[in-house]
Design a protein around this motif. Sequence first.
Motif, mmCIF file in Angstrom:
data_model
loop_
_atom_site.group_PDB
_atom_site.id
_atom_site.type_symbol
_atom_site.label_atom_id
_atom_site.label_comp_id
_atom_site.label_asym_id
_atom_site.label_seq_id
_atom_site.Cartn_x
_atom_site.Cartn_y
_atom_site.Cartn_z
ATOM 1 N N ASP A 136 43.813 58.151 42.843
ATOM 2 C CA ASP A 136 43.685 57.607 41.488
ATOM 3 C C ASP A 136 45.044 57.532 40.806
ATOM 4 N N GLN A 137 46.075 57.973 41.506
ATOM 5 C CA GLN A 137 47.422 57.934 40.940
ATOM 6 C C GLN A 137 48.351 57.227 41.911
ATOM 7 N N GLU A 138 49.384 56.611 41.360
ATOM 8 C CA GLU A 138 50.371 55.983 42.227
ATOM 9 C C GLU A 138 51.251 57.033 42.894
ATOM 10 N N VAL B 48 44.174 42.073 60.074
ATOM 11 C CA VAL B 48 43.639 41.094 59.123
ATOM 12 C C VAL B 48 43.214 41.820 57.858
ATOM 13 N N PRO B 49 42.826 41.085 56.795
ATOM 14 C CA PRO B 49 42.306 41.789 55.620
ATOM 15 C C PRO B 49 41.046 42.579 55.976
ATOM 16 N N HIS B 50 40.910 43.697 55.361
ATOM 17 C CA HIS B 50 39.807 44.636 55.453
ATOM 18 C C HIS B 50 38.440 43.963 55.709
ATOM 19 N N ASP B 51 38.107 42.978 54.873
ATOM 20 C CA ASP B 51 36.762 42.391 54.946
ATOM 21 C C ASP B 51 36.524 41.571 56.212
ATOM 22 N N ALA B 52 37.594 41.142 56.860
ATOM 23 C CA ALA B 52 37.449 40.312 58.052
ATOM 24 C C ALA B 52 37.487 41.140 59.329
ATOM 25 N N ALA B 53 37.727 42.443 59.194
ATOM 26 C CA ALA B 53 38.010 43.276 60.368
ATOM 27 C C ALA B 53 36.875 43.274 61.391
ATOM 28 N N ARG C 147 48.546 47.943 46.902
ATOM 29 C CA ARG C 147 47.138 47.811 46.513
ATOM 30 C C ARG C 147 46.412 49.151 46.623
ATOM 31 N N GLN C 148 46.836 49.966 47.566
ATOM 32 C CA GLN C 148 46.180 51.255 47.787
ATOM 33 C C GLN C 148 46.857 52.390 47.015
#
Lengths: 217, 217
Positions: free
Chosen positions: A86-88, B158-163, A111-112
């Motif tokens: 929840d923190q960078e 690939v992006p997460h959703d396409a894995a 992004r994460q």
Amino acid sequence: METKPNNVTKIPGSVIRRLPKYLVQAKRLRQEGIEWVSSDVLADTLALTPSTVRQDISHIDFHGISKRGYSTAGLETVLARTLGADQESVCVVIGAGNLGRALAIHEEFARQGFRICEVFDNNPAVIGKKVGRFMVQDMSELPNIVGRLKVMIGIVAVPHDAAQAVADRLVMAGVRGLLNMTTAHITVPERVALVDARIIASLRELAYAVKVNERPS
Amino acid sequence: METKPNNVTKIPGSVIRRLPKYLVQAKRLRQEGIEWVSSDVLADTLALTPSTVRQDISHIDFHGISKRGYSTAGLETVLARTLGADQESVCVVIGAGNLGRALAIHEEFARQGFRICEVFDNNPAVIGKKVGRFMVQDMSELPNIVGRLKVMIGIVAVPHDAAQAVADRLVMAGVRGLLNMTTAHITVPERVALVDARIIASLRELAYAVKVNERPS
DNA sequence: TAGATTGTTAATCGATTAACAATC
DNA sequence: TAGATTGTTAATCGATTAACAATC
């Protein structure tokens, strides 16, 4: 009144390494509009047993509800808080070779929550060059920048033979954790955390598994 | 006459995951002109116990010599053979984003015997574009190329959703092992090997360790 | 209420470590 | 030979799984 042990007690490594998987699932389910999930369903999707799931979740400061299971939103929130997601976390990348450059510009880290703030190298030929939005810094700038930007994590993406020396400089500069992208074995003082990314080792593990699968007797 | 079980019996995962570290050390020592190494010294350099080292090495088809230890050259050879590191493994990278492009041009993989033969994507905007020495292929070419070049390993970047969808296509195409670079959980048939690279998870593990170290009581 | 599902205790399983006889 | 070091057996430790009482 006793303090809840959950956030204080150190969670075993075996459990910590599964928590990110629960976090991903909780987030996904919550985004899909699914509000509750049982240990059974989580176990099924992650190829674990329901017992393991319940034991793991018992380590964090969060409780399910009999007959309904776990709130996906609650699970997501508490897991993120527990893991520090929840923190960078401010990171630096050492090594502006192919791998280092890639890590630096890979949007997924930001992004994460892993914000890369600078890229370093010791090769005069690349210092000052652009890597995405970064200008490659001289290694001598490391202590300044780590101190000023409160850098928490150093990502070691240099050639194998330079890994320990780079790790030493990161530790000296005050970094609190190291991600080792090389195949070298790195030693750090106890106060500093170290995790091996093991990409080559993972490929070796795969190659071995493929070979063993080939003659399954 | 009984067969040696060493190459036939499946070595436990916990052991297999340490063997690459021994391989790196054996190679390094051999290159430094050091011919013999004891379980004690190996344990020290890798932060293990001598017992673990001896137990691990007992799984491979190689024997030390009392009073001298293990031949570094012998250990290197047999470990490489056991892990399949003495042969090239043909790989494909799926996903020509930042991470996929980086993996494709990262020389270290080839140096370690993982030869990347093609890079794939499903985005018409990048298909046909150059990535290092590669021209990005359309996903529809996957089965042809896997069959023709005997591709063993697919790297999912690939992006997460396409894995999962990409994993399914790799399996269908006949790939024998998958390296998952995403945070998604991937499911594959039993005959196919799967290893998670866990880069983001490793960073989370680090962030947690740093947080716990901060208040060490 | 009845039944589903948690949280936790106890049992099992596997991995690590200790110990030591064999041996070079 | 004496002593160092392996290979292996046995002991310990920790992680996973099973079972079930508590509970919503």
